[in-house]
Design a protein around this motif. Sequence first.
Motif, PDB file in Angstrom:
ATOM      1  N   CYS A 207       0.827  -1.210   0.000  1.00 53.64           N
ATOM      2  CA  CYS A 207       0.000   0.000   0.000  1.00 53.64           C
ATOM      3  C   CYS A 207       0.867   1.269   0.000  1.00 53.64           C
ATOM      4  N   PRO A 208       0.619   2.204  -0.917  1.00 53.43           N
ATOM      5  CA  PRO A 208       1.431   3.428  -0.983  1.00 53.43           C
ATOM      6  C   PRO A 208       1.080   4.447   0.101  1.00 53.43           C
ATOM      7  N   HIS A 209      -0.054   4.247   0.757  1.00 49.85           N
ATOM      8  CA  HIS A 209      -0.465   5.181   1.795  1.00 49.85           C
ATOM      9  C   HIS A 209       0.091   4.728   3.147  1.00 49.85           C
ATOM     10  N   PRO A 210       0.544   5.653   3.988  1.00 52.17           N
ATOM     11  CA  PRO A 210       1.142   5.274   5.272  1.00 52.17           C
ATOM     12  C   PRO A 210       0.126   4.638   6.225  1.00 52.17           C
ATOM     13  N   GLN A 211       0.595   3.667   6.976  1.00 51.28           N
ATOM     14  CA  GLN A 211      -0.264   3.040   7.981  1.00 51.28           C
ATOM     15  C   GLN A 211      -0.252   3.907   9.235  1.00 51.28           C
ATOM     16  N   GLU A 212      -1.407   4.436   9.582  1.00 51.31           N
ATOM     17  CA  GLU A 212      -1.543   5.278  10.758  1.00 51.31           C
ATOM     18  C   GLU A 212      -2.643   4.724  11.646  1.00 51.31           C
ATOM     19  N   ALA A 213      -2.406   4.735  12.953  1.00 50.25           N
ATOM     20  CA  ALA A 213      -3.316   4.102  13.906  1.00 50.25           C
ATOM     21  C   ALA A 213      -4.743   4.617  13.813  1.00 50.25           C
ATOM     22  N   ASP A 214      -4.888   5.930  13.601  1.00 56.13           N
ATOM     23  CA  ASP A 214      -6.230   6.519  13.600  1.00 56.13           C
ATOM     24  C   ASP A 214      -6.786   6.726  12.194  1.00 56.13           C
ATOM     25  N   GLN A 215      -6.142   6.125  11.201  1.00 55.31           N
ATOM     26  CA  GLN A 215      -6.603   6.231   9.816  1.00 55.31           C
ATOM     27  C   GLN A 215      -7.114   4.873   9.335  1.00 55.31           C
ATOM     28  N   PRO A 216      -7.912   4.860   8.250  1.00 50.55           N
ATOM     29  CA  PRO A 216      -8.486   3.597   7.775  1.00 50.55           C
ATOM     30  C   PRO A 216      -7.409   2.554   7.451  1.00 50.55           C
ATOM     31  N   LEU A 217      -7.689   1.322   7.800  1.00 51.83           N
ATOM     32  CA  LEU A 217      -6.787   0.230   7.438  1.00 51.83           C
ATOM     33  C   LEU A 217      -6.863  -0.013   5.933  1.00 51.83           C
ATOM     34  N   PHE A 218      -8.081  -0.087   5.421  1.00 48.92           N
ATOM     35  CA  PHE A 218      -8.273  -0.326   3.984  1.00 48.92           C
ATOM     36  C   PHE A 218      -8.613   0.993   3.289  1.00 48.92           C
ATOM     37  N   ARG A 219      -7.749   1.355   2.339  1.00 51.88           N
ATOM     38  CA  ARG A 219      -7.875   2.665   1.701  1.00 51.88           C
ATOM     39  C   ARG A 219      -8.279   2.570   0.241  1.00 51.88           C
ATOM     40  N   GLY A 220      -9.002   3.612  -0.177  1.00 54.66           N
ATOM     41  CA  GLY A 220      -9.306   3.758  -1.586  1.00 54.66           C
ATOM     42  C   GLY A 220      -8.076   4.273  -2.314  1.00 54.66           C
ATOM     43  N   VAL A 221      -8.166   4.391  -3.616  1.00 51.97           N
ATOM     44  CA  VAL A 221      -7.021   4.809  -4.424  1.00 51.97           C
ATOM     45  C   VAL A 221      -6.503   6.180  -3.993  1.00 51.97           C
ATOM     46  N   ARG A 222      -7.420   7.069  -3.590  1.00 51.29           N
ATOM     47  CA  ARG A 222      -7.009   8.424  -3.194  1.00 51.29           C
ATOM     48  C   ARG A 222      -6.603   8.512  -1.720  1.00 51.29           C
ATOM     49  N   GLY A 223      -6.703   7.412  -1.001  1.00 51.19           N
ATOM     50  CA  GLY A 223      -6.234   7.405   0.386  1.00 51.19           C
ATOM     51  C   GLY A 223      -7.313   7.456   1.440  1.00 51.19           C
ATOM     52  N   GLY A 224      -8.559   7.703   1.038  1.00 56.71           N
ATOM     53  CA  GLY A 224      -9.655   7.724   2.008  1.00 56.71           C
ATOM     54  C   GLY A 224     -10.101   6.320   2.363  1.00 56.71           C
ATOM     55  N   ARG A 225     -11.095   6.224   3.251  1.00 55.47           N
ATOM     56  CA  ARG A 225     -11.599   4.896   3.637  1.00 55.47           C
ATOM     57  C   ARG A 225     -12.228   4.213   2.427  1.00 55.47           C
ATOM     58  N   LEU A 226     -11.923   2.951   2.247  1.00 56.96           N
ATOM     59  CA  LEU A 226     -12.419   2.193   1.101  1.00 56.96           C
ATOM     60  C   LEU A 226     -13.940   2.115   1.123  1.00 56.96           C
ATOM     61  N   ASN A 227     -14.551   2.421  -0.016  1.00 54.00           N
ATOM     62  CA  ASN A 227     -16.005   2.365  -0.157  1.00 54.00           C
ATOM     63  C   ASN A 227     -16.452   0.931  -0.420  1.00 54.00           C
ATOM     64  N   PRO A 228     -17.514   0.463   0.249  1.00 52.66           N
ATOM     65  CA  PRO A 228     -17.990  -0.915   0.007  1.00 52.66           C
ATOM     66  C   PRO A 228     -18.285  -1.195  -1.455  1.00 52.66           C
ATOM     67  N   ARG A 229     -18.680  -0.152  -2.187  1.00 57.87           N
ATOM     68  CA  ARG A 229     -19.025  -0.342  -3.599  1.00 57.87           C
ATOM     69  C   ARG A 229     -17.842  -0.874  -4.397  1.00 57.87           C
ATOM     70  N   ALA A 230     -16.628  -0.509  -3.997  1.00 60.26           N
ATOM     71  CA  ALA A 230     -15.435  -0.976  -4.715  1.00 60.26           C
ATOM     72  C   ALA A 230     -15.314  -2.499  -4.612  1.00 60.26           C
TER      73      ALA A 230
END
Length: 306
Positions: A207-230
Amino acid sequence: MSDTLEAHQLMDEWLLHLRGINGAAEKTISAYRQDVAAFLGFITTHKGMGCSKAALASIDIKDMRAWMAASRRAGLGARSLARALSSVKSFYRWLGEQFNLPITSVLATRAPKFEKPLPRPVEANAAKALIDCVEIQAKQGWVGARDVAVMTLLYGCGMRISEALGLNGDAAPLPDSLKIMGKGGKQRLIPVLPIAKQAVQTYLRLCPHPQEADQPLFRGVRGGRLNPRAIQKVMEQSRMQLGLPASATPHAMRHSFATHLLEAGGDLRSIQELLGHASLTSTQAYTAINQAHLMEVYRKTHPSGS
C-alpha cells in the motif's frame, strides 16, 4: 402543545432513550423513526383527532388491524410490515414503562407471516476461486492485494463488509483474536486465521499510503476509507468471469463462513457468537441450508433419487 406534537415528542424521547441507554445504531434509530412516524400519521387520520397520549392509550386490536391493512394497501411488503410492527411494539413498551399506558392490544398484534429466504452461501471451492480472481481485476498490485485481504476477512472470519472496512490502522498487525464492533454497537471477539493475517500484511507492504493508527486500514485509491461499492464491483466482475450467480456477493462470503463451519461440525451457539447474531434464530437458518444441501446430495447419489 398540539396533540400531534405531543406524540412526536414522545417518539423523540423514546429514540433518545434507545440511543443513550441501549446504544442503538443510527441506522436502527432512523428505521424506528420512519416506522413509528408513519404509524402516528395513520392513527391521527384513522381516529380523526390529534395523536395525543390519550389517543395512543385508546388503541385497540381493531385499530392495529386497520393500520396493518392500510399499510399493505399502500404497498408495504409483509417483511417490512413485520419490522414496522416490531418498531411500534418497542415504542409502546417504553410508553407502558414511562407512563403506565395500556399496551396489551398493541403487543398482542401478530405480525404477518412471510417466508424468510435462506442465506445463499458460495461453495467452498467457488469462494476460494473468487478470492483468487479478485486479485487479477485490479490495475495496481496493491489494490489487488487490498481486495484479497478484504475478501479473506469476510470468508475467513465471517466479518460483515462494514466491519472489515471500518477497521483502522491500529488493528494491524492482526492479532490471533480481533475485537469487532458490530451492529448496535455490540462487541464480539473473532479468531483470525494465519491466512487472513498474511493477506493483510501483504496488502500493507504494498500500500502506498502510510499506515496510521487513527486512519483507515483499507484505503481507496485516493487514500480515504475504502467504499464498500469498490468491493461489490470487483466481486461482480469476478463472479461473471467464473460463471457464478448474482447471489455471490460480499455478504455471501460471510454466509459461506457460517455454512462451512457448520458442515465441519461447528455448533450453532459458537457460530452465533462469531457472527454477532443477537438471536440464535438468525443462526439457525444455516441449519436449514445444511439440510437442504444434504438432501440435494442424497437425491443425486441415492439409487432411488433419480
